[in-house]
Enzyme design. Structure first.
Site, PDB file in Angstrom:
ATOM      1  N   TYR A 112      -9.625  19.697  12.689  1.00 27.67           N
ATOM      2  CA  TYR A 112      -9.161  18.954  13.892  1.00 27.67           C
ATOM      3  C   TYR A 112     -10.072  18.079  14.268  1.00 27.67           C
ATOM      4  CZ  TYR A 112      -4.076  18.171  14.472  1.00 27.67           C
ATOM      5  OH  TYR A 112      -2.620  17.799  14.413  1.00 27.67           O
ATOM      6  N   GLU A 131      -9.562  14.950  16.710  1.00 26.32           N
ATOM      7  CA  GLU A 131      -8.976  14.056  17.471  1.00 26.32           C
ATOM      8  C   GLU A 131     -10.189  13.305  18.344  1.00 26.32           C
ATOM      9  OE1 GLU A 131      -6.083  16.106  19.785  1.00 26.32           O
ATOM     10  OE2 GLU A 131      -4.503  15.127  18.480  1.00 26.32           O
ATOM     11  N   ASP A 150      -5.100  -9.340   5.507  1.00 17.74           N
ATOM     12  CA  ASP A 150      -4.724  -8.081   5.088  1.00 17.74           C
ATOM     13  C   ASP A 150      -5.670  -8.063   3.808  1.00 17.74           C
ATOM     14  OD1 ASP A 150      -3.747  -5.889   3.915  1.00 17.74           O
ATOM     15  OD2 ASP A 150      -1.876  -5.978   4.843  1.00 17.74           O
ATOM     16  N   THR A 154      -6.006  -1.601   2.682  1.00 15.82           N
ATOM     17  CA  THR A 154      -5.908  -0.085   1.913  1.00 15.82           C
ATOM     18  C   THR A 154      -7.370   0.218   1.225  1.00 15.82           C
ATOM     19  OG1 THR A 154      -4.638  -0.844   0.101  1.00 15.82           O
ATOM     20  CG2 THR A 154      -3.271  -0.102   1.897  1.00 15.82           C
ATOM     21  N   LYS A 204      -6.288   0.602  -3.636  1.00 10.87           N
ATOM     22  CA  LYS A 204      -5.789  -0.436  -4.895  1.00 10.87           C
ATOM     23  C   LYS A 204      -7.148  -0.680  -5.801  1.00 10.87           C
ATOM     24  CE  LYS A 204      -1.726  -2.014  -2.155  1.00 10.87           C
ATOM     25  NZ  LYS A 204      -1.752  -1.155  -0.858  1.00 10.87           N
ATOM     26  N   ARG A 226      -5.876   7.355  -0.987  1.00  8.35           N
ATOM     27  CA  ARG A 226      -4.934   6.515  -0.013  1.00  8.35           C
ATOM     28  C   ARG A 226      -5.408   6.557   1.422  1.00  8.35           C
ATOM     29  NH1 ARG A 226      -1.067   6.203  -3.831  1.00  8.35           N
ATOM     30  NH2 ARG A 226       0.120   4.683  -2.525  1.00  8.35           N
TER      31      ARG A 226
HETATM   32  C1  LIG Z   1      -0.835  -6.451   1.659  1.00  2.89           C
HETATM   33  C2  LIG Z   1      -0.612  -4.882   1.981  1.00  2.89           C
HETATM   34  N1  LIG Z   1      -0.620  -4.349   3.202  1.00  2.89           N
HETATM   35  C3  LIG Z   1      -0.524  -3.248   3.326  1.00  2.89           C
HETATM   36  C4  LIG Z   1       0.045  -2.182   2.356  1.00  2.89           C
HETATM   37  C5  LIG Z   1       0.581  -0.952   2.913  1.00  2.89           C
HETATM   38  O1  LIG Z   1      -0.024   0.031   2.595  1.00  2.89           O
HETATM   39  P1  LIG Z   1       0.425   1.700   2.562  1.00  2.89           P
HETATM   40  O2  LIG Z   1       1.402   1.681   1.331  1.00  2.89           O
HETATM   41  O3  LIG Z   1      -0.936   2.426   2.282  1.00  2.89           O
HETATM   42  O4  LIG Z   1       1.183   1.997   3.941  1.00  2.89           O
HETATM   43  C6  LIG Z   1       0.384  -2.668   0.852  1.00  2.89           C
HETATM   44  C7  LIG Z   1       0.625  -1.766   0.059  1.00  2.89           C
HETATM   45  O5  LIG Z   1       1.188  -2.211  -0.847  1.00  2.89           O
HETATM   46  C8  LIG Z   1      -0.394  -4.076   0.932  1.00  2.89           C
HETATM   47  O6  LIG Z   1       0.110  -4.503  -0.551  1.00  2.89           O
END
Ligand SMILES: Cc1ncc(COP(=O)(O)O)c(C=O)c1O
Length: 397
Positions: free
Chosen positions: A46, A48, A196, A222, A225, A231
């Site tokens: 843990y 935190e 993002d 993320t 990918k 993940r």
């Molecule tokens: C552009 C984008 N942002 C955020 C996410 C969310 O990711 P997670 O599935 O890890 O919550 C995705 C997932 O496909 C995504 O394509």
């Protein structure tokens, strides 16, 4: 493993993964080292808080793990630690995005994001997601004719709506994004710019897709990918961003507080270690070649499908991802039928809405294909040309 039921299922999934062609644009195959870190004793701890500021004892080594992950993340994207901070604790992409809004957008405030049916993500303000329940989405999309972003339209909307934050970077958009134009739009309407880059992070790291860091205030991603990690997620923020009146916005401090204690308790340090491993791999000599190959494979897949008569949204791709209109105004088959047929033929892809789709999201007009996973398996252009021919054979009415 003593648990034979789970062992059997893991083995079955391993076998499934080996036996199919994986064209899911958001998936990849991680290395043994990433798996080893994920399955390590770090899961027992843990932690935190943040490095040097933990709520429990025994975290000296964990602090080193987390700091190493942060350092590698900054280094991979060529960021100076005096200018940029990175939070590595968000459990995945969705909580990372929500943490940014929680930190920086007052509840009920406006998030300008691409709508889901045009290629945005649920967490860019869609009404079924917490991002659309706690905040108000100002949706934008692509141009009906060109199927690419129309920056003049986005600017006009941003000026009219004055959102608190603009989100650029998408889930199903194959083309390059002009980060500079988004910066200009954000500046003219006084919004923060959040990118993002979940889908394209590996391509940015590999130098085959323009980096958003020169222009963004916040970058989320993320790690599982194109970046080929476990993940998890990263949230980068500019430490030196000031308001119009010159006060430091403290984006990094606000985001840290939003992640913990705002959204989460203890971080998953085994996942953070696995992210660090993936970041190390992405900084290695072969990753650039990998990223180049991912894009080359996507281009050939798009070109060959197009040559065979399929409509590729926006006419092609600049990334790992392509969107195929399988419905073609009723002359073809629906996206669900297409992905079902492909699965029966050993090709895994996902049904996907196309811009201005006339069909419902449960059975839309297209499929989304990606090349990141099969490229990790060493596959090159010739293979993807053959895949296109196989897809064509399977989808013909
Ligand atoms: C552009 C984008 N942002 C955020 C996410 C969310 O990711 P997670 O599935 O890890 O919550 C995705 C997932 O496909 C995504 O394509």
């Amino acid at each position: 493993m003593k648990d034979t039921q789970i062992k059997k299922l893991i083995n079955a999934e391993k076998k499934r993964q080996k036996s199919v062609i994986n064209l899911i644009a958001s998936e990849n195959f991680v290395s043994r080292d990433v798996l080893e870190a994920l399955g390590s004793e770090l899961t027992n701890k843990y932690a935190e808080g943040y490095p040097g500021k933990r709520y429990y004892g025994g975290n000296a080594i964990i602090d080193e793990v987390e700091s190493l992950c942060q350092n590698r993340a900054l280094k991979l994207f060529k960021l100076k630690p005096v200018e940029w901070a990175v939070n590595v604790q968000a459990l995945s992409g969705s909580p990372a995005n929500v943490a940014v809004y929680l930190a920086l957008v007052p509840i009920g405030g406006k998030i300008m994001g691409m709508s889901l049916d045009q290629g945005g993500h649920l967490t860019h303000g869609h009404k079924v997601s917490i991002s659309g329940k706690m905040w108000q989405q100002i949706p934008y999309g692509v141009d009906a004719k060109t199927e690419v972003l129309n920056y003049d339209d986005i600017k006009a909307k941003a000026m009219a709506e004055k959102p608190a934050i603009i989100v650029a970077g998408f889930t199903a958009y194959p083309r390059q994004i002009d980060w500079k134009k988004f910066r200009e739009i954000a500046d003219t309407c006084g919004a923060l710019l959040m990118v993002d880059m979940s889908h394209i992070a590996g391509l940015v790291a590999g130098g085959v897709y323009p980096t958003p860091f020169e222009y963004a205030d916040i970058v989320t991603t993320t790690t599982h990918k194109t970046l080929r990690g476990p993940r998890s997620a990263l949230i980068f923020s500019r430490k030196d961003r000031k308001s119009k009146t010159g006060e430091l916005l403290d984006l990094d401090k606000k985001i840290d507080r939003a992640v913990f204690p705002g959204m989460q308790g203890g971080p998953h340090e085994n996942a953070i270690a696995a992210v660090a491993v993936a970041l190390g791999e992405a900084a290695g000599p072969t990753f650039k070649k990998y990223a180049r190959q991912v894009v080359a494979n996507a281009k050939i897949l798009a070109d060959e499908l197009s040559r065979l008569g399929w409509k590729i949204i926006s006419g092609g791709t600049d990334s790992h991802l392509i969107l195929v209109d399988t419905w073609m105004n009723g002359t073809g088959i629906s996206g669900k039928e297409a992905s079902d047929r492909l699965e029966r033929a050993g090709i895994i892809a996902n049904k996907n809405a196309i811009p201005f789709d006339s069909r419902p999201p449960t059975d839309p007009s297209g499929i989304r294909l990606g090349t990141a996973a099969e490229t990790t398996r060493g596959k090159k252009e010739k293979y993807f040309q053959k895949i296109a021919q196989k897809i064509d054979m399977v989808l013909r009415k």
